[in-house]
Design a protein around this motif. Structure first.
Motif, PDB file in Angstrom:
ATOM      1  N   ASP A 145      75.950  31.045  26.941  1.00  0.00           N
ATOM      2  CA  ASP A 145      77.046  32.008  26.948  1.00  0.00           C
ATOM      3  C   ASP A 145      77.559  32.264  28.355  1.00  0.00           C
ATOM      4  O   ASP A 145      78.773  32.401  28.577  1.00  0.00           O
ATOM      5  CB  ASP A 145      76.583  33.322  26.316  1.00  0.00           C
ATOM      6  N   LYS A 202      81.350  31.603  29.602  1.00  0.00           N
ATOM      7  CA  LYS A 202      82.202  32.627  30.217  1.00  0.00           C
ATOM      8  C   LYS A 202      82.768  32.124  31.541  1.00  0.00           C
ATOM      9  O   LYS A 202      83.958  32.320  31.844  1.00  0.00           O
ATOM     10  CB  LYS A 202      81.413  33.919  30.434  1.00  0.00           C
ATOM     11  N   SER A 214      85.442  29.510  30.855  1.00  0.00           N
ATOM     12  CA  SER A 214      86.654  30.054  30.244  1.00  0.00           C
ATOM     13  C   SER A 214      87.634  30.599  31.275  1.00  0.00           C
ATOM     14  O   SER A 214      88.798  30.835  30.965  1.00  0.00           O
ATOM     15  CB  SER A 214      86.296  31.151  29.231  1.00  0.00           C
ATOM     16  N   ASP A 215      87.172  30.789  32.507  1.00  0.00           N
ATOM     17  CA  ASP A 215      88.078  31.180  33.589  1.00  0.00           C
ATOM     18  C   ASP A 215      88.876  29.992  34.106  1.00  0.00           C
ATOM     19  O   ASP A 215      89.843  30.170  34.857  1.00  0.00           O
ATOM     20  CB  ASP A 215      87.291  31.793  34.753  1.00  0.00           C
ATOM     21  N   ILE A 261      84.004  36.863  25.032  1.00  0.00           N
ATOM     22  CA  ILE A 261      83.410  36.978  26.367  1.00  0.00           C
ATOM     23  C   ILE A 261      84.378  36.528  27.461  1.00  0.00           C
ATOM     24  O   ILE A 261      84.133  36.800  28.633  1.00  0.00           O
ATOM     25  CB  ILE A 261      82.083  36.203  26.473  1.00  0.00           C
ATOM     26  N   SER A 262      85.460  35.862  27.082  1.00  0.00           N
ATOM     27  CA  SER A 262      86.484  35.567  28.084  1.00  0.00           C
ATOM     28  C   SER A 262      87.293  36.816  28.419  1.00  0.00           C
ATOM     29  O   SER A 262      88.019  36.837  29.416  1.00  0.00           O
ATOM     30  CB  SER A 262      87.423  34.463  27.582  1.00  0.00           C
ATOM     31  N   ILE A 264      79.555  39.867  28.812  1.00  0.00           N
ATOM     32  CA  ILE A 264      78.728  39.200  27.808  1.00  0.00           C
ATOM     33  C   ILE A 264      77.878  40.215  27.039  1.00  0.00           C
ATOM     34  O   ILE A 264      77.810  40.180  25.812  1.00  0.00           O
ATOM     35  CB  ILE A 264      77.810  38.155  28.470  1.00  0.00           C
TER      36      ILE A 264
END
Length: 301
Positions: A35, A39, A42-43, A101-102, A106
């Protein structure tokens, strides 16, 4: 979202509660690493590409292992329909959670996904044929109140990320229930391969619209996600082979420990006091369910 159980449930495997609990705790210590990577990625990349990487490398890394251990027999399932449903459930939960979570820490997102064990316990009588008494029903209700403390509707916390995390928890509960129904049907590696295959095929269909060529370091992180996914979910499958879902599901709350550590050290996030209060209520209800389950199971539990 859970279909009505068959009128004659399949027999469940023998229960070995302590083994199941230890396997579930090990899995919950490992999965938050994936996870954290998701995260971070995802940035830099669209969420669907991150989800694709999680499943594509899961499938790619696992396929040769299955062929080595089981040969071509490992590619065949006794219950392919349930394998497809299970894969779809986990894919849906993954998409929703990675999207959540983006947009939020988290640990905060995970605290809402924690409704999954409560949903599993509530649904166990119909889906799994497992008995759930009045006391455990009461604990489920208290647990959902804890989720409301975390959400705090009307206080600005009910945003898109919150809804995505709640959705992830509901769909994950379906995944756990289907996994339990599959217990003993196929080899664990076969089940894992189907999970990766379903996700890899479906997410690959989105790549023409979301693809961004990853940097070499990011590609390594994508491969790591697949490896962690295989390891974590193999442990979950083995845990559910050893003990009832209504006993094991509360122990998934231990995931919050590693999730909080990663969130704080890597992203500088830490749950606020209200979130911790809600987590305490949810975890407390889960612990009660676990203790009650063991009491009903007798001294051999």
């Amino acid at each position: 979202m859970v279909a009505r159980a068959p009128t004659a449930p399949l027999p469940l495997p023998a229960s070995h509660p302590l083994n199941g609990i230890l396997l579930m705790l090990a899995a919950m210590s490992l999965v938050p690493l994936m996870d954290g990577i998701a995260k971070f990625l995802s940035d830099h990349y669209p969420v669907m590409q991150v989800v694709w990487a999680r499943y594509a490398f899961h499938f790619t890394l696992l396929l040769p292992v299955v062929l080595w251990r089981h040969g071509s027999v490992g590619l065949h399932s006794r219950r392919p329909g349930l394998q497809l449903i299970r894969g779809l459930c986990l894919l849906g939960s993954t998409v929703l959670f990675f999207a959540a979570i983006s947009r939020m820490p988290i640990a905060d997102a995970l605290s809402l996904v924690f409704i999954a064990p409560l949903v599993v316990t509530a649904a166990s009588p119909w889906v799994l044929g497992e008995s759930v008494g009045v006391r455990r029903w009461s604990a489920v209700i208290v647990g959902f109140m804890g989720a409301l403390i975390i959400i705090r509707p009307g206080f600005g916390n009910l945003h898109l990320g919150t809804l995505l995390a709640l959705g992830a928890g509901l769909v994950y509960a379906c995944y756990v229930l289907v996994t339990r129904r599959l217990s003993g049907s196929d080899a664990p590696l076969t089940t894992l391969l189907y999970t990766g295959g379903v996700g890899a095929v479906l997410t690959s269909l989105t790549l023409p619209w979301v693809w961004h060529t990853p940097a070499p370091a990011h590609l390594g992180l994508m491969v790591a996600m697949g490896a962690i996914a295989i390891s974590g979910h193999f442990l979950i499958i083995r845990a559910l082979d050893q003990a009832p879902a209504s006993l094991l599901s509360p122990y998934s709350y231990s995931e919050i420990v590693m999730a909080t550590i990663i969130g704080y050290l890597v992203f500088g996030d830490f749950p606020d006091s209200w979130t911790w209060a809600g987590i305490g209520v949810v975890v407390g209800s889960g612990v009660y369910i676990a203790l009650r389950e063991r009491q009903l199971a007798g001294p051999t539990a």
